[in-house]
Design an enzyme around this catalytic site. Structure first.
Site, PDB file in Angstrom:
ATOM      1  N   PHE A   1       3.216  -1.852  -4.946  1.00  0.00           N
ATOM      2  CA  PHE A   1       2.660  -2.643  -3.850  1.00  0.00           C
ATOM      3  C   PHE A   1       2.401  -4.079  -4.289  1.00  0.00           C
ATOM      4  O   PHE A   1       1.321  -4.626  -4.126  1.00  0.00           O
ATOM      5  CB  PHE A   1       1.387  -1.992  -3.274  1.00  0.00           C
ATOM      6  CG  PHE A   1       1.663  -0.651  -2.675  1.00  0.00           C
ATOM      7  CD1 PHE A   1       2.104  -0.561  -1.356  1.00  0.00           C
ATOM      8  CD2 PHE A   1       1.541   0.498  -3.424  1.00  0.00           C
ATOM      9  CE1 PHE A   1       2.390   0.677  -0.796  1.00  0.00           C
ATOM     10  CE2 PHE A   1       1.833   1.739  -2.881  1.00  0.00           C
ATOM     11  CZ  PHE A   1       2.258   1.828  -1.563  1.00  0.00           C
ATOM     12  N   HIS A   2       3.449  -4.661  -4.867  1.00  0.00           N
ATOM     13  CA  HIS A   2       3.389  -6.060  -5.279  1.00  0.00           C
ATOM     14  C   HIS A   2       4.811  -6.586  -5.463  1.00  0.00           C
ATOM     15  O   HIS A   2       5.773  -5.825  -5.451  1.00  0.00           O
ATOM     16  CB  HIS A   2       2.582  -6.223  -6.575  1.00  0.00           C
ATOM     17  CG  HIS A   2       3.213  -5.608  -7.782  1.00  0.00           C
ATOM     18  ND1 HIS A   2       2.990  -4.306  -8.154  1.00  0.00           N
ATOM     19  CD2 HIS A   2       4.086  -6.107  -8.694  1.00  0.00           C
ATOM     20  CE1 HIS A   2       3.681  -4.026  -9.238  1.00  0.00           C
ATOM     21  NE2 HIS A   2       4.362  -5.118  -9.597  1.00  0.00           N
ATOM     22  N   ALA A   3       4.891  -7.895  -5.640  1.00  0.00           N
ATOM     23  CA  ALA A   3       6.140  -8.571  -5.994  1.00  0.00           C
ATOM     24  C   ALA A   3       5.809  -9.544  -7.118  1.00  0.00           C
ATOM     25  O   ALA A   3       4.640  -9.809  -7.401  1.00  0.00           O
ATOM     26  CB  ALA A   3       6.720  -9.317  -4.794  1.00  0.00           C
TER      27      ALA A   3
END
Length: 131
Positions: free
Chosen positions: A48-50
């Protein structure tokens, strides 16, 4: 989308199998960081990130899991379940990891050192940056 599955060359002899990973040779970046995940739990999700500039190669060295990858325009689902196949994830790709098998072990090679400011942890902010 800036990702691809990469088949690793496997050396096989009577003693077993070996995969060699070399930055800027069979890995498309210089490796500055290595980490791994283990004792994963099937009903728990991760990611749940970039990353703004970081590139990664992820290999399921044991077990399996699903990656959902998103470039802000479309989403793809990719399963990692072989130790001779790596998932290259390029810059500005949102990732979610789910459906871990019991005992899944993931090895991650990264193009840079850990830097919290490099992460985009809010999906709305991610969309602002990539669109």
């Amino acid at each position: 989308m800036d990702y691809r599955l990469m088949r690793m060359e496997v050396k096989v002899d009577a003693r077993g199998k070996l995969v060699s990973l070399e930055g800027l040779k069979n890995i498309p970046f210089a490796i500055k960081r290595f980490y791994y995940m283990y004792d994963t739990i099937p009903d728990k999700e991760r990611g749940f990130h970039a990353h703004r500039e970081l590139e990664q190669l992820v290999i399921a060295i044991d077990g399996a899991c699903e990656f959902v990858l998103d470039d802000g325009r479309s989403r793809d689902s990719v399963w990692l379940n072989r130790p001779d196949v790596g998932l290259y994830i390029g810059k500005k790709m949102w990732r979610e990891m789910r459906n871990f098998s019991y005992g899944c072990k993931l090895m991650v090679l990264a193009s840079d050192y850990y830097d919290e400011s490099e992460y985009i942890r809010d999906y709305a902010m991610f969309l602002k940056e990539v669109l």
